[in-house]
Design a protein around this motif. Structure first.
Motif, short mmCIF file in Angstrom:
data_model
loop_
_atom_site.label_atom_id
_atom_site.label_comp_id
_atom_site.label_asym_id
_atom_site.label_seq_id
_atom_site.Cartn_x
_atom_site.Cartn_y
_atom_site.Cartn_z
N PRO A 1 0.82 -1.23 0.00
CA PRO A 1 0.00 0.00 0.00
C PRO A 1 0.84 1.27 0.00
N GLN B 1 -7.31 3.52 -6.35
CA GLN B 1 -7.64 4.37 -5.22
C GLN B 1 -7.65 3.60 -3.90
N LYS B 2 -8.00 2.32 -3.93
CA LYS B 2 -8.03 1.55 -2.68
C LYS B 2 -6.63 1.47 -2.08
N ALA B 3 -5.65 1.07 -2.90
CA ALA B 3 -4.28 0.99 -2.41
C ALA B 3 -3.74 2.37 -2.06
N VAL C 1 -5.46 5.10 -0.97
CA VAL C 1 -6.04 5.58 0.29
C VAL C 1 -5.48 4.81 1.47
N GLU C 2 -5.32 3.50 1.30
CA GLU C 2 -4.76 2.70 2.39
C GLU C 2 -3.33 3.10 2.70
#
Length: 295
Positions: free
Chosen positions: A211, A281-283, A285-286
């Motif tokens: 991430p 976006q998931k990675a 934001v994480e």
């Protein structure tokens, strides 16, 4: 919540409970109204940009917001503009190769600053932070003289790409902050199993740091994709080395009255960045959330 029995024996909410429910509903409406307003504030300019790019040249000078005829051919005209495909290739080279070099060179440095104990570690970290605070305009003249006079690389993008192979201060700092969140017990267990520092980094640290790596990679990719200052300094005299950000300025100057074509070119420049962020976006934001937990 308290209840009272009505004449039929059913439970009825007390006045205090009804007031509490009404207050919670009003708070929900207020919060979501603010969220919708903020979303519209950011989305509407993109909607206007897209709709204008699909108008004909005459309609762009009117107050109409919706195209009378959807002129998808505007994008074809922009794509067929001489040099536009070259700008795309140059930008992909700069953003793609620069991101890979920056991440590959910064990970070992960040790992050393996060997990190694050595004399001068804090001083090294302060030097990295100080490089982040140094404006690029301060060193642009000596750097340009070095690349142009000593290495004869003016008119190309290599003066912007090659330095990334030696690490980036912002990337090193963010990765170091992220690696600080990885428990040392995992590294100790890997070393007990016979892993050296390099193997521990590759087999243990990198999978756990995905991430954070994704976040800094996106930061670097977005920076390179939108960079205007660097190509202007090193490649302004060579149209074959222009990037999209610098080429778009030239395109706008040549089509300053054709707002539909200018907007279409802007959409084509922005689309890859939006798509990359949408799918990653998931990675992203994480990684941003977990970065900086420890100092």
């Amino acid at each position: 919540m308290t209840y009272a029995l009505d004449a039929t024996g059913a439970e009825a909410a007390t006045p205090a409970a009804r007031v509490a429910r009404r207050k919670a509903l009003l708070q929900w409406i207020a919060v979501h109204s603010i969220g919708v307003a903020a979303a519209l504030f950011f989305v509407l300019p993109f909607v206007f940009l897209l709709l204008t790019s699909l108008m004909d040249n005459q309609q762009t000078l009117t107050r109409d917001l919706v195209p009378h005829h959807w002129a998808w051919s505007n994008y074809r005209k922009v794509w067929d503009t001489p040099g536009f495909l070259t700008w795309w290739k140059n930008t992909l080279l700069y953003a793609g190769l620069g991101t890979v070099l920056s991440v590959v060179s910064s990970v070992p440095v960040a790992y050393a600053l996060a997990k190694f104990r050595f004399r001068g570690r804090n001083l090294s970290l302060m030097l990295v932070i100080s490089m982040m605070m140094l404006p690029p305009q301060v060193i642009i003249i000596p750097m340009y003289l070095f690349w142009a006079k000593q290495l004869d690389l003016s008119g190309t993008l290599w003066p912007l790409i090659v330095p990334l192979a030696f690490g980036d201060a912002f990337t090193i700092f963010l990765l170091r902050q992220f690696l600080m969140t990885i428990p040392g017990e995992y590294l100790d267990a890997a070393k007990v199993d016979g892993c050296g520092e390099l193997r521990t980094l590759i087999k243990v640290v990198l999978p756990m740091a995905r991430p954070g790596i994704a976040a800094v990679a996106l930061f670097q990719f977005f920076y390179a994709w939108n960079d205007y200052f660097g190509p202007q300094i090193y490649a302004s005299d060579t149209p074959g080395s222009w990037t999209l950000s610098y080429g778009l300025e030239s395109f706008k100057g040549a089509h300053h009255t054709d707002w539909n074509l200018t907007m279409a070119a802007t959409v084509l420049v922005m689309a890859p960045v939006i798509l990359v962020f949408f799918f990653a976006q998931k990675a992203f934001v994480e990684g941003v959330t977990l970065t900086g937990v420890k100092g």
